[in-house]
Write a protein that holds these residues in place. Sequence first.
Motif, short mmCIF file in Angstrom:
data_model
loop_
_atom_site.label_atom_id
_atom_site.label_comp_id
_atom_site.label_asym_id
_atom_site.label_seq_id
_atom_site.Cartn_x
_atom_site.Cartn_y
_atom_site.Cartn_z
N ASP A 38 0.82 -1.20 0.00
CA ASP A 38 0.00 0.00 0.00
C ASP A 38 0.86 1.26 0.00
OD1 ASP A 38 -2.20 1.76 0.32
OD2 ASP A 38 -2.04 1.68 2.51
N HIS A 39 0.53 2.16 -0.89
CA HIS A 39 0.97 3.56 -0.82
C HIS A 39 -0.15 4.39 -1.43
CE1 HIS A 39 4.93 3.73 0.92
NE2 HIS A 39 5.24 2.63 0.26
N PRO A 62 -5.33 -1.33 -1.90
CA PRO A 62 -5.17 -2.74 -1.53
C PRO A 62 -6.48 -3.43 -1.19
CG PRO A 62 -4.35 -1.31 0.21
CD PRO A 62 -4.62 -0.44 -0.96
N LEU A 63 -7.43 -2.73 -0.61
CA LEU A 63 -8.69 -3.38 -0.25
C LEU A 63 -9.53 -3.67 -1.48
CD1 LEU A 63 -9.62 -1.48 3.05
CD2 LEU A 63 -8.20 -3.54 2.71
N VAL A 82 2.10 -3.19 4.07
CA VAL A 82 1.11 -3.01 5.11
C VAL A 82 0.13 -1.90 4.70
CG1 VAL A 82 2.68 -3.69 6.99
CG2 VAL A 82 2.51 -1.28 6.36
N LEU A 83 -1.09 -1.96 5.27
CA LEU A 83 -2.06 -0.89 5.07
C LEU A 83 -1.65 0.30 5.94
CD1 LEU A 83 -4.95 -0.39 3.74
CD2 LEU A 83 -5.82 -0.77 6.05
N LEU A 84 -1.56 1.47 5.32
CA LEU A 84 -1.09 2.66 6.04
C LEU A 84 -2.25 3.26 6.82
CD1 LEU A 84 1.25 4.13 3.30
CD2 LEU A 84 1.79 2.56 5.18
N LEU A 85 -2.33 2.90 8.08
CA LEU A 85 -3.48 3.21 8.91
C LEU A 85 -3.69 4.71 9.17
CD1 LEU A 85 -5.83 2.13 10.57
CD2 LEU A 85 -4.24 1.74 12.47
N ARG A 109 -7.83 -12.35 7.17
CA ARG A 109 -7.22 -12.76 8.43
C ARG A 109 -5.75 -12.34 8.54
NH1 ARG A 109 -11.25 -12.43 9.80
NH2 ARG A 109 -12.76 -13.85 10.74
N LEU A 110 -5.23 -11.69 7.51
CA LEU A 110 -3.82 -11.31 7.54
C LEU A 110 -3.66 -9.80 7.37
CD1 LEU A 110 -2.47 -14.23 5.32
CD2 LEU A 110 -2.51 -14.11 7.82
N LEU A 111 -4.68 -9.04 7.76
CA LEU A 111 -4.59 -7.59 7.70
C LEU A 111 -3.44 -7.11 8.57
CD1 LEU A 111 -5.95 -4.79 6.94
CD2 LEU A 111 -7.02 -4.95 9.20
#
Length: 283
Positions: A38-39, A62-63, A82-85, A109-111
């Motif tokens: 993710d960016h 990504p989603l 990773v998802l940039l929260l 399940r792997l977020l």
Amino acid sequence: MKFSVNYPTPMHGADPDALVTFARHVEACGFEGLYVPDHVALYPGARIGGTEVPTTLPFPDPLEILTFVAAHTDRLLLGTGVLLLPYRHPILLAKRLATLDLLSKGRLRLLTVGVGGLPGEAAALGVGYATRGRRADEALDVLRLLWSGGPDGVEFHGEFFDFTEVCVYPKPSTAEFPIHIGGSSPAAARRAGRRGNGYFTGGILTPDERARQLALARSEAAAAGRDPARLEYTRWGSTDLTPGDIAALTAEGVDRLVVNASPNPLDAQLDELSAFAELIRAV
């Protein structure tokens, strides 16, 4: 040891045929799951892992990518790496994640979430780079709170998010929706121990640094009244790992490896994954 695969998004972008072919092959090989990077925004001079990256690298959402993967696979678990929260509002994200989890029949399940490492990306989104860690901590608390809330709503009063009587439906498919924490800093390790279901380390660290950060994550989990033994430990890997390499990582306490294929054409990447799948079946 579990094995998942990272989708080479910068190579294939949002090419639907490549994505379906890659995901179905990963599933057919018996890998646990597929991760997507993710960016949100790049800019001239942005550096990832110490290397300047072209501004034209395609990073689809990504989603959205994982929703498409879910529709074309049957058992493959879905992950982000990773998802940039800090760059997503947790109320909107709570609904998006729950929806994807339900549509995939519980396969999200792997977020894995992180705080990002590009100051210009944070600035473009109006997020203070120095405060993105605290924002991520609050966002994690908000997500959990919203998913646990009932029809009367929940309230939250923090530094970054403030609301009362808010209801978000639908809920994820399970009460304890797993969120892994990614990052290579002590702050990430502490966040994983306090708030995460797993720790996915990145960055260029020495073996001693990695051992200290895993120990820190587990000690923070214990201090927070959580079971440190339940904290899953994920690491990056590659398809050129040997059985000896895998045994050494297992001895370090690694529960899952997320492997990257070489930057080759798609057909060569698929062959590479097939060969690695044969190797790990023999380990």
